[in-house]
Scaffold this motif. Structure first.
Motif, PDB file in Angstrom:
ATOM      1  N   ALA A 193      -7.507  -6.591 -14.103  1.00 55.52           N
ATOM      2  CA  ALA A 193      -8.062  -5.840 -12.973  1.00 55.52           C
ATOM      3  C   ALA A 193      -7.000  -4.961 -12.324  1.00 55.52           C
ATOM      4  O   ALA A 193      -5.880  -5.419 -12.081  1.00 55.52           O
ATOM      5  N   PRO A 194      -7.338  -3.712 -12.014  1.00 53.93           N
ATOM      6  CA  PRO A 194      -6.379  -2.801 -11.374  1.00 53.93           C
ATOM      7  C   PRO A 194      -6.345  -2.995  -9.856  1.00 53.93           C
ATOM      8  O   PRO A 194      -6.553  -2.059  -9.079  1.00 53.93           O
ATOM      9  N   LEU A 195      -6.076  -4.226  -9.433  1.00 51.79           N
ATOM     10  CA  LEU A 195      -6.155  -4.551  -8.014  1.00 51.79           C
ATOM     11  C   LEU A 195      -5.214  -5.710  -7.720  1.00 51.79           C
ATOM     12  O   LEU A 195      -5.210  -6.711  -8.450  1.00 51.79           O
ATOM     13  N   ARG A 248      -0.482  -4.272  -0.377  1.00 50.44           N
ATOM     14  CA  ARG A 248      -1.253  -4.745  -1.522  1.00 50.44           C
ATOM     15  C   ARG A 248      -1.770  -3.569  -2.363  1.00 50.44           C
ATOM     16  O   ARG A 248      -1.359  -3.386  -3.492  1.00 50.44           O
ATOM     17  N   ASN A 249      -2.695  -2.821  -1.799  1.00 47.67           N
ATOM     18  CA  ASN A 249      -3.342  -1.733  -2.551  1.00 47.67           C
ATOM     19  C   ASN A 249      -3.362  -0.464  -1.699  1.00 47.67           C
ATOM     20  O   ASN A 249      -4.420  -0.032  -1.223  1.00 47.67           O
ATOM     21  N   PRO A 250      -2.195   0.154  -1.505  1.00 45.81           N
ATOM     22  CA  PRO A 250      -2.105   1.278  -0.565  1.00 45.81           C
ATOM     23  C   PRO A 250      -2.922   2.501  -0.950  1.00 45.81           C
ATOM     24  O   PRO A 250      -3.257   3.316  -0.087  1.00 45.81           O
ATOM     25  N   ASP A 251      -3.259   2.635  -2.223  1.00 43.48           N
ATOM     26  CA  ASP A 251      -3.988   3.827  -2.677  1.00 43.48           C
ATOM     27  C   ASP A 251      -5.500   3.617  -2.720  1.00 43.48           C
ATOM     28  O   ASP A 251      -6.232   4.512  -3.143  1.00 43.48           O
ATOM     29  N   LEU A 252      -5.970   2.433  -2.291  1.00 39.29           N
ATOM     30  CA  LEU A 252      -7.398   2.133  -2.332  1.00 39.29           C
ATOM     31  C   LEU A 252      -7.931   1.902  -0.930  1.00 39.29           C
ATOM     32  O   LEU A 252      -7.296   1.210  -0.123  1.00 39.29           O
TER      33      LEU A 252
END
Length: 370
Positions: free
Chosen positions: A151-153, A180-184
């Motif tokens: 998973a890309p997360l 964690r996921n700054p681009d999402l």
């Protein structure tokens, strides 16, 4: 065993993450040893881990992964019916570094391999490096011969809780944290959670427990105990920061509906303490620049919600004589078909988590073998 990579997501293929209170085939754990997180070379923590493993083993098979230099020690200290395997790790938090297992209606078992950055990477993470932890999921997939969906997360297992019927609970403090996921954004994270876990409804709580070093993992604050029912850490002291956090979560949970359209019933579990690290406890931990320091007086994010639901047992932490019995009585009422076992878990808490954090259930399924 290598499976061909599918262009379809787990949900599109019919997989989903089952609830923890449904049947298991096994439980996975890791062996603590790093002296910059566990005091006195982790010997007190190892004793607590042995108790947890033995309690769960009354209910299901337990696997304990061990680094090579601790294999003989772990094998000699753990009961003989517990499966000790060489499985290198950077630390012992199997809930977060281990796989999130999925099941299929046809009986197959699979797993999600999330990105892992030690709870924040170089921007607030808890230790460096985490290279061994990142390989654990692939190794377990190979051992079991099951499909692994990458998973890309960035997600840790303690950041999510599901009812197995389409509902997931998480916290904004963790999954929306820029480390964690700054681009999402929220909608993109929700899309990926639905795609990889087979959930439909996502309930966001703003924050986790006060001073939780995982950036507010939901499994320390709130968990599903049955379809339509959750347990929530509760604090009646208005002067304690946990008071506002718990009430904020209660309001959201009671106003929410799950994926089946049910309103949630919330069961309040009293908060232990407040608990802090004693000077003697902090003094036994090595001080290294690559890991989070343990200092005297630091608040511990103690919570009775951090328990493990086994097939026939519930293994809960004992953390505070003033509240242990009350918490146990509530869990006995919530799980009438299971024996509630209390474990003296302060040594686990001193390392930053508790019983749920050091365990990962493998749901009952029929693994696809070659």
């Amino acid at each position: 065993m290598n499976h061909p990579v599918s262009p379809l997501t787990p949900a599109e293929l019919g997989f989903r993450m089952p609830a923890e209170f449904t049947p298991h085939d096994a439980c996975w754990m890791l062996w603590p040893q790093r002296p910059d997180n566990w005091r006195y070379g982790a010997k007190p923590a190892q004793a607590a881990f042995v108790e947890v493993a033995a309690a769960i083993a009354e209910s299901e098979t337990v696997f304990v992964g061990v680094n090579d230099d601790q294999y003989e020690n772990a094998r000699n200290r753990l009961p003989s019916h517990i499966r000790v395997i060489e499985l290198s790790s950077n630390d012992a938090w199997m809930r977060d570094v281990g796989p999130t297992f999925l099941t299929h209606p046809d009986g197959r078992l699979a797993m999600v391999d999330w990105e892992f950055n030690a709870w924040g990477g170089l921007h607030g993470g808890l230790y460096f490096p985490w290279d061994k932890d990142r390989r654990i999921r692939r190794k377990i997939a190979d051992m079991l011969g099951i499909e692994r969906f990458i998973a890309p997360l960035v997600v840790e297992g303690g950041a999510i809780h599901v009812d197995g019927e389409g509902t997931l609970i998480t916290t904004e403090e963790c999954l929306l944290n820029p480390n964690r996921n700054p681009d999402l954004d929220r909608s993109e994270i929700e899309r990926l959670l639905r795609a990889y876990l087979g959930v439909e409804t996502i309930i966001w709580l703003p924050r986790g427990c006060y001073q939780d070093e995982t950036d507010g993992h939901v499994d320390n604050l709130c968990c599903f105990v049955a379809p339509g029912e959750v347990a929530l850490t509760w604090c009646d002291d208005e002067r304690d920061p946990q008071h506002a956090i718990s009430r904020e979560a209660l309001a959201i949970l009671e106003a929410a509906s799950d994926a089946r359209g049910r309103r949630l019933t919330v069961h309040r579990l009293p908060m232990p303490g407040p608990l802090t690290i004693a000077e003697a406890e902090a003094g036994g931990v090595d001080r290294l620049s690559s890991s989070r320091p343990r200092q005297s007086g630091d608040r511990l994010a103690g919570s009775y919600v951090n328990f493990y639901i086994g097939n026939s047992v519930v293994v809960m932490p004992r953390l505070d004589p003033a509240h242990d019995d009350a918490a146990r009585a509530i869990l006995e009422r919530l799980f009438p078909g299971r024996r509630v076992i209390g474990i003296d878990a302060r040594e686990i808490l001193l390392g930053g988590g508790n019983i749920h954090c050091i365990t990962q259930q493998q749901p009952a399924a029929r693994p696809c073998r070659p």
